[in-house]
Motif scaffolding. Structure first.
Motif, PDB file in Angstrom:
ATOM      1  N   LYS A   1      -3.041 -22.126  10.673  1.00 29.77           N
ATOM      2  CA  LYS A   1      -2.499 -23.416  10.271  1.00 29.77           C
ATOM      3  C   LYS A   1      -2.688 -24.420  11.404  1.00 29.77           C
ATOM      4  O   LYS A   1      -2.299 -24.153  12.538  1.00 29.77           O
ATOM      5  CB  LYS A   1      -1.027 -23.273   9.919  1.00 29.77           C
ATOM      6  CG  LYS A   1      -0.767 -22.372   8.713  1.00 29.77           C
ATOM      7  CD  LYS A   1       0.720 -22.253   8.419  1.00 29.77           C
ATOM      8  CE  LYS A   1       0.959 -21.341   7.208  1.00 29.77           C
ATOM      9  NZ  LYS A   1       2.411 -21.193   6.917  1.00 29.77           N
ATOM     10  N   THR A   2      -3.297 -25.550  11.079  1.00 31.65           N
ATOM     11  CA  THR A   2      -3.594 -26.531  12.120  1.00 31.65           C
ATOM     12  C   THR A   2      -3.075 -27.924  11.774  1.00 31.65           C
ATOM     13  O   THR A   2      -3.521 -28.919  12.342  1.00 31.65           O
ATOM     14  CB  THR A   2      -5.119 -26.606  12.360  1.00 31.65           C
ATOM     15  OG1 THR A   2      -5.771 -26.916  11.106  1.00 31.65           O
ATOM     16  CG2 THR A   2      -5.664 -25.306  12.908  1.00 31.65           C
TER      17      THR A   2
ATOM     18  N   LYS B   1      -2.596 -34.800  14.299  1.00 30.45           N
ATOM     19  CA  LYS B   1      -2.169 -36.019  15.000  1.00 30.45           C
ATOM     20  C   LYS B   1      -3.111 -36.392  16.139  1.00 30.45           C
ATOM     21  O   LYS B   1      -3.092 -37.527  16.622  1.00 30.45           O
ATOM     22  CB  LYS B   1      -0.754 -35.838  15.543  1.00 30.45           C
ATOM     23  CG  LYS B   1      -0.631 -34.712  16.571  1.00 30.45           C
ATOM     24  CD  LYS B   1       0.820 -34.501  16.989  1.00 30.45           C
ATOM     25  CE  LYS B   1       0.938 -33.326  17.966  1.00 30.45           C
ATOM     26  NZ  LYS B   1       2.358 -33.081  18.341  1.00 30.45           N
ATOM     27  N   PHE B   2      -3.953 -35.429  16.561  1.00 34.78           N
ATOM     28  CA  PHE B   2      -4.874 -35.703  17.656  1.00 34.78           C
ATOM     29  C   PHE B   2      -6.192 -36.322  17.174  1.00 34.78           C
ATOM     30  O   PHE B   2      -7.009 -36.750  17.997  1.00 34.78           O
ATOM     31  CB  PHE B   2      -5.171 -34.418  18.438  1.00 34.78           C
ATOM     32  CG  PHE B   2      -3.965 -33.834  19.115  1.00 34.78           C
ATOM     33  CD1 PHE B   2      -3.294 -34.536  20.098  1.00 34.78           C
ATOM     34  CD2 PHE B   2      -3.488 -32.578  18.756  1.00 34.78           C
ATOM     35  CE1 PHE B   2      -2.176 -34.009  20.729  1.00 34.78           C
ATOM     36  CE2 PHE B   2      -2.368 -32.043  19.372  1.00 34.78           C
ATOM     37  CZ  PHE B   2      -1.719 -32.756  20.365  1.00 34.78           C
TER      38      PHE B   2
ATOM     39  N   HIS C   1     -13.074 -36.262  16.481  1.00 36.36           N
ATOM     40  CA  HIS C   1     -13.497 -36.651  15.136  1.00 36.36           C
ATOM     41  C   HIS C   1     -12.961 -35.710  14.057  1.00 36.36           C
ATOM     42  O   HIS C   1     -12.521 -36.158  12.988  1.00 36.36           O
ATOM     43  CB  HIS C   1     -15.026 -36.676  15.075  1.00 36.36           C
ATOM     44  CG  HIS C   1     -15.570 -37.000  13.719  1.00 36.36           C
ATOM     45  ND1 HIS C   1     -15.487 -38.258  13.169  1.00 36.36           N
ATOM     46  CD2 HIS C   1     -16.194 -36.218  12.783  1.00 36.36           C
ATOM     47  CE1 HIS C   1     -16.044 -38.254  11.965  1.00 36.36           C
ATOM     48  NE2 HIS C   1     -16.470 -37.026  11.701  1.00 36.36           N
ATOM     49  N   ALA C   2     -13.007 -34.400  14.324  1.00 33.37           N
ATOM     50  CA  ALA C   2     -12.587 -33.446  13.286  1.00 33.37           C
ATOM     51  C   ALA C   2     -12.139 -32.138  13.923  1.00 33.37           C
ATOM     52  O   ALA C   2     -12.661 -31.720  14.958  1.00 33.37           O
ATOM     53  CB  ALA C   2     -13.715 -33.185  12.303  1.00 33.37           C
ATOM     54  N   ILE C   3     -11.153 -31.508  13.311  1.00 31.92           N
ATOM     55  CA  ILE C   3     -10.680 -30.179  13.713  1.00 31.92           C
ATOM     56  C   ILE C   3     -10.729 -29.293  12.481  1.00 31.92           C
ATOM     57  O   ILE C   3     -10.005 -29.518  11.516  1.00 31.92           O
ATOM     58  CB  ILE C   3      -9.245 -30.242  14.264  1.00 31.92           C
ATOM     59  CG1 ILE C   3      -9.152 -31.213  15.445  1.00 31.92           C
ATOM     60  CG2 ILE C   3      -8.773 -28.854  14.683  1.00 31.92           C
ATOM     61  CD1 ILE C   3      -7.725 -31.470  15.904  1.00 31.92           C
ATOM     62  N   GLU C   4     -11.599 -28.290  12.520  1.00 29.63           N
ATOM     63  CA  GLU C   4     -11.779 -27.414  11.359  1.00 29.63           C
ATOM     64  C   GLU C   4     -11.189 -26.035  11.642  1.00 29.63           C
ATOM     65  O   GLU C   4     -11.655 -25.330  12.534  1.00 29.63           O
ATOM     66  CB  GLU C   4     -13.268 -27.263  11.031  1.00 29.63           C
ATOM     67  CG  GLU C   4     -13.536 -26.321   9.869  1.00 29.63           C
ATOM     68  CD  GLU C   4     -15.016 -26.010   9.708  1.00 29.63           C
ATOM     69  OE1 GLU C   4     -15.346 -25.145   8.862  1.00 29.63           O
ATOM     70  OE2 GLU C   4     -15.837 -26.610  10.427  1.00 29.63           O
TER      71      GLU C   4
ATOM     72  N   PHE D   1      -6.957 -24.699  22.846  1.00 23.09           N
ATOM     73  CA  PHE D   1      -7.254 -26.064  22.418  1.00 23.09           C
ATOM     74  C   PHE D   1      -6.043 -26.971  22.627  1.00 23.09           C
ATOM     75  O   PHE D   1      -6.173 -28.103  23.107  1.00 23.09           O
ATOM     76  CB  PHE D   1      -7.670 -26.079  20.947  1.00 23.09           C
ATOM     77  CG  PHE D   1      -7.880 -27.469  20.394  1.00 23.09           C
ATOM     78  CD1 PHE D   1      -9.009 -28.204  20.738  1.00 23.09           C
ATOM     79  CD2 PHE D   1      -6.926 -28.045  19.565  1.00 23.09           C
ATOM     80  CE1 PHE D   1      -9.194 -29.477  20.247  1.00 23.09           C
ATOM     81  CE2 PHE D   1      -7.106 -29.330  19.069  1.00 23.09           C
ATOM     82  CZ  PHE D   1      -8.239 -30.042  19.406  1.00 23.09           C
ATOM     83  N   GLU D   2      -4.864 -26.472  22.284  1.00 24.86           N
ATOM     84  CA  GLU D   2      -3.640 -27.269  22.464  1.00 24.86           C
ATOM     85  C   GLU D   2      -3.434 -27.611  23.934  1.00 24.86           C
ATOM     86  O   GLU D   2      -3.059 -28.730  24.286  1.00 24.86           O
ATOM     87  CB  GLU D   2      -2.437 -26.512  21.915  1.00 24.86           C
ATOM     88  CG  GLU D   2      -2.427 -26.398  20.395  1.00 24.86           C
ATOM     89  CD  GLU D   2      -1.295 -25.512  19.895  1.00 24.86           C
ATOM     90  OE1 GLU D   2      -0.823 -24.673  20.665  1.00 24.86           O
ATOM     91  OE2 GLU D   2      -0.902 -25.679  18.728  1.00 24.86           O
ATOM     92  N   GLU D   3      -3.663 -26.625  24.823  1.00 20.80           N
ATOM     93  CA  GLU D   3      -3.507 -26.878  26.257  1.00 20.80           C
ATOM     94  C   GLU D   3      -4.504 -27.931  26.737  1.00 20.80           C
ATOM     95  O   GLU D   3      -4.192 -28.731  27.633  1.00 20.80           O
ATOM     96  CB  GLU D   3      -3.715 -25.569  27.038  1.00 20.80           C
ATOM     97  CG  GLU D   3      -2.621 -24.537  26.794  1.00 20.80           C
ATOM     98  CD  GLU D   3      -2.958 -23.210  27.440  1.00 20.80           C
ATOM     99  OE1 GLU D   3      -4.111 -23.048  27.897  1.00 20.80           O
ATOM    100  OE2 GLU D   3      -2.068 -22.330  27.478  1.00 20.80           O
TER     101      GLU D   3
END
Length: 346
Positions: free
Chosen positions: A282-283, A288-289, A304-307, A341-343
């Motif tokens: 779940k992303t 929001k980024f 641009h995109a997070i898949e 990725f979050e870090e």
């Protein structure tokens, strides 16, 4: 045959570190102390040094030129150091040097490794001073642009300049923090990092060799393992995989084994977790980024995109010209772990 020629990072400034406690403990002369200090230093810091069976090759002529000692003094010092058990020597043939001649190889023993080089940091001190100066200059530039921003002059251009300067300031501060840490401590050597990795490998091998449970799956490194592949420790305490075809196989290639442990060491939050390989993570909280400006190698991009995919996310960036580019993880795979990725993006 010419002597071992140091690379630029191996140049010697005719400076050694005097460990007085060590010298008094073994009743060494100053010449003998110079030689052991020199040998310990090059064994720890020189790159591309020729090493065969644990012995590094160093010629008497090279020691003579660097320490400015007479050859007889050097040979006598090496003999004394051997008798004290601080070093070991042997004769070696060097394949890289097309010669049938034997050359001296030196190994620092555990006793010899106790010699302290903690004060050998002149270049590091210069670097700290340089980084502090650059840090002050960037602070001034940053404050000046903030003032201009408050005046609402050329807002679009200023926003970009501020973002780039913030990133540069962050990078310089990180370098400064690292340098200051090295200045106050001995720092983590390559040997220490390797020991930490080896201790981690032994711990995981012991734990999961006994339990028989899966260590993890969905490993995203340059080996491009299928997401369903699960990693185990078999009954021989060897790294193994369980394939989607239902087969257990022991990994034999050293490079694949090393890459796995390096990846797992960096993703320790994944130890003991087998991800659902049918449902992507779940992303929604990452959306929001989208549109956030990011600086990579002093170039400005927009997220641009997070898949969401099995094992993590695939990320697309947009450069200033509108071109869409993909992003790979630091381990060579295009799938980036969600936690990593979050870090990175925060």
């Amino acid at each position: 045959m010419s002597m071992l020629t140091p690379q630029p990072s191996q140049k010697f400034a005719h400076t050694t570190v005097l460990d007085r406690k060590f010298r008094l403990q073994y009743n060494l002369t100053y010449a003998q102390t110079e030689v052991i200090s020199y040998l310990v230093m090059i064994s720890k810091s020189w790159k591309n040094i020729i090493e065969i069976d644990g012995y590094f090759v160093i010629l008497t002529k090279k020691i003579k030129n660097d320490l400015l000692l007479h050859e007889k003094t050097i040979e006598a010092s090496i003999t004394k150091l051997k008798k004290l058990g601080l070093i070991e020597t042997t004769l070696l043939k060097v394949p890289q040097w097309k010669s049938n001649e034997n050359f001296r190889g030196v190994k620092i023993t555990e006793l010899g490794k106790e010699y302290s080089l903690s004060h050998y940091k002149p270049k590091l001190k210069e670097k700290v001073i340089e980084l502090e100066k650059k840090n002050q200059e960037l602070e001034l530039k940053y404050q000046a642009i903030v003032v201009q921003e408050n005046l609402k002059e050329s807002l679009n251009q200023k926003d970009e300049e501020i973002l780039l300067l913030k990133q540069e300031l962050k990078e310089v501060k990180e370098k400064l923090d690292i340098s200051m840490e090295k200045e106050s401590q001995t720092g983590v050597s390559k040997e220490k990092r390797e020991k930490n990795l080896e201790d981690f490998r032994k711990k995981i091998t012991s734990t999961y060799g006994k339990s028989g449970e899966a260590i993890c799956n969905a490993v995203s490194n340059e080996e491009h393992w299928a997401k369903e592949v699960q990693f185990y420790i078999n009954s021989y305490n060897k790294l193994s995989i369980y394939t989607p075809q239902g087969e257990f196989k022991q990994i034999a290639q050293p490079k694949q084994i090393k890459n796995f442990w390096v990846w797992l060491f960096a993703h320790q939050h994944r130890v003991g977790k087998v991800l659902d390989t049918k449902t992507p993570p779940k992303t929604a909280h990452l959306l929001k980024f989208i549109g956030k400006s990011i600086v990579i190698n002093r170039s400005l991009f927009k997220l641009h995109a997070i898949e969401p995919v099995i094992g993590g996310v695939k990320v697309k960036l947009q450069d200033k010209d509108g071109k869409i580019v993909g992003v790979n993880s630091e381990f060579g795979g295009e799938v980036i772990d969600v936690v990593r990725f979050e870090e990175w993006v925060v």
